[in-house]
Write an enzyme that holds these catalytic residues in place. Structure first.
Site, PDB file in Angstrom:
ATOM      1  N   HIS A  30       1.555  12.315   1.085  1.00 52.65           N
ATOM      2  CA  HIS A  30       2.319  11.749   2.252  1.00 52.65           C
ATOM      3  C   HIS A  30       3.376  12.835   2.721  1.00 52.65           C
ATOM      4  CE1 HIS A  30       1.454   7.753   0.583  1.00 52.65           C
ATOM      5  NE2 HIS A  30       0.564   7.717   1.561  1.00 52.65           N
ATOM      6  N   LYS A  44      -0.984  -8.026   1.451  1.00 50.42           N
ATOM      7  CA  LYS A  44      -1.026  -7.129   0.151  1.00 50.42           C
ATOM      8  C   LYS A  44       0.166  -7.439  -0.741  1.00 50.42           C
ATOM      9  CE  LYS A  44      -3.261  -3.089   1.862  1.00 50.42           C
ATOM     10  NZ  LYS A  44      -2.903  -1.644   2.162  1.00 50.42           N
ATOM     11  N   ARG A  71      -8.434  12.466   4.159  1.00 50.86           N
ATOM     12  CA  ARG A  71      -8.565  12.970   3.015  1.00 50.86           C
ATOM     13  C   ARG A  71     -10.345  13.269   2.711  1.00 50.86           C
ATOM     14  NH1 ARG A  71      -5.166   8.528  -0.046  1.00 50.86           N
ATOM     15  NH2 ARG A  71      -6.235   7.708   1.548  1.00 50.86           N
ATOM     16  N   SER A 105      -1.785   6.530  -3.509  1.00 49.07           N
ATOM     17  CA  SER A 105      -0.728   5.816  -3.897  1.00 49.07           C
ATOM     18  C   SER A 105      -1.503   5.037  -5.213  1.00 49.07           C
ATOM     19  CB  SER A 105      -0.061   4.935  -3.012  1.00 49.07           C
ATOM     20  OG  SER A 105       0.667   5.669  -2.008  1.00 49.07           O
TER      21      SER A 105
HETATM   22  P1  ADP Z   1      -2.508   2.851   4.450  1.00 45.99           P
HETATM   23  O1  ADP Z   1      -2.638   1.504   3.795  1.00 45.99           O
HETATM   24  O2  ADP Z   1      -2.277   2.974   6.040  1.00 45.99           O
HETATM   25  O3  ADP Z   1      -3.673   3.696   4.251  1.00 45.99           O
HETATM   26  P2  ADP Z   1      -1.309   4.830   2.892  1.00 45.99           P
HETATM   27  O4  ADP Z   1       0.227   4.730   2.285  1.00 45.99           O
HETATM   28  O5  ADP Z   1      -2.525   4.713   1.603  1.00 45.99           O
HETATM   29  O6  ADP Z   1      -1.209   3.621   3.756  1.00 45.99           O
HETATM   30  O7  ADP Z   1      -1.526   5.956   3.687  1.00 45.99           O
HETATM   31  C1  ADP Z   1      -0.839   6.232   5.003  1.00 45.99           C
HETATM   32  C2  ADP Z   1      -1.407   7.392   5.577  1.00 45.99           C
HETATM   33  O8  ADP Z   1      -1.352   8.458   4.819  1.00 45.99           O
HETATM   34  C3  ADP Z   1      -2.897   7.060   5.857  1.00 45.99           C
HETATM   35  O9  ADP Z   1      -3.359   7.814   7.070  1.00 45.99           O
HETATM   36  C4  ADP Z   1      -3.501   8.066   4.633  1.00 45.99           C
HETATM   37  O10 ADP Z   1      -5.013   8.516   4.831  1.00 45.99           O
HETATM   38  C5  ADP Z   1      -2.620   9.173   4.607  1.00 45.99           C
HETATM   39  N1  ADP Z   1      -2.629   9.750   3.215  1.00 45.99           N
HETATM   40  C6  ADP Z   1      -2.603   8.866   1.995  1.00 45.99           C
HETATM   41  N2  ADP Z   1      -2.713  10.100   0.864  1.00 45.99           N
HETATM   42  C7  ADP Z   1      -2.760  11.152   1.363  1.00 45.99           C
HETATM   43  C8  ADP Z   1      -2.964  12.675   0.972  1.00 45.99           C
HETATM   44  N3  ADP Z   1      -2.992  12.714  -0.221  1.00 45.99           N
HETATM   45  N4  ADP Z   1      -3.170  13.566   1.953  1.00 45.99           N
HETATM   46  C9  ADP Z   1      -3.135  13.591   3.198  1.00 45.99           C
HETATM   47  N5  ADP Z   1      -2.722  12.123   3.742  1.00 45.99           N
HETATM   48  C10 ADP Z   1      -2.858  11.117   3.058  1.00 45.99           C
END
Ligand code: ADP
Length: 171
Positions: A20, A44, A96, A134
């Site tokens: 992130h 969630k 990803r 995450s």
């Molecule tokens: P969501 O529930 O919206 O997927 P996340 O916190 O998991 O929330 O992810 C938020 C955004 O960050 C999403 O667009 C996800 O694809 C992106 N993201 C998550 N992990 C990574 C990573 N390792 N590299 C790039 N983008 C990421």
């Protein structure tokens, strides 16, 4: 005087990972202000409260850009409505894998239908973070694996503490 270009980076951030943070850093090169927006999703059960997630984002991003260029906020409801209220011209999402693309595709189309003036900008994950989520970080940490290099320094100890508390309350 040109108006400042604002992007919203929405997500759960439960917790913020270095994947992130990499995206936030890259987004600051494209936009004047980036608002990292924590979705309050009643469906969630997060490990961290929304306020805790906002605090970790602010602490972890403090050194990335000049003050005021990265903000953290909470939102609920329609993303495009929130983005419009903030005066944003874009929504940032990270890709990803093909699975992320398939997940995003209908949302991008629906958001374009609802608010054609707001562009979704998808950034490809950096190679070194393409395996990072995450959920996986929480799993690795819960089983005693090292999370060094996977999450910001302020997040690691809080994650380990929270997982310990969770285990205690469950046993
Ligand atoms: P969501 O529930 O919206 O997927 P996340 O916190 O998991 O929330 O992810 C938020 C955004 O960050 C999403 O667009 C996800 O694809 C992106 N993201 C998550 N992990 C990574 C990573 N390792 N590299 C790039 N983008 C990421």
């Amino acid at each position: 005087m040109p108006t400042s270009r604002i992007a919203i980076f929405p997500g759960s951030f439960d917790p913020l990972t270095n994947g992130h943070v990499d995206l936030i850093r890259r987004a600051t090169r494209l936009f004047d202000r980036v608002i990292v927006a924590v979705l309050m999703n009643p469906d969630k059960q997060p490990l961290f409260t929304a306020d805790e997630r906002v605090a970790m984002i602010l602490e972890s991003c403090a050194g990335i850009a000049a003050p005021g260029r990265i903000e953290a906020d909470l939102f609920e409801g329609l993303l495009v409505a929130y983005a419009a209220r903030q005066g944003a011209c874009a929504v940032i999402r990270g890709l990803r894998s093909g699975a992320d693309f398939d997940y995003e595709r209908p949302m991008v189309s629906m958001n374009a239908h609802l608010a054609p003036e707001i562009e979704t900008v998808c950034l490809l994950a950096a190679d070194r973070y393409a395996h990072l989520s995450s959920r996986l970080v929480k799993e690795v940490a819960a089983h005693g694996g090292s999370i060094e290099g996977l999450v910001p320094e302020t997040v690691g100890p809080r994650l380990l503490d929270r997982l310990k508390t969770e285990t205690r309350t469950r046993s």
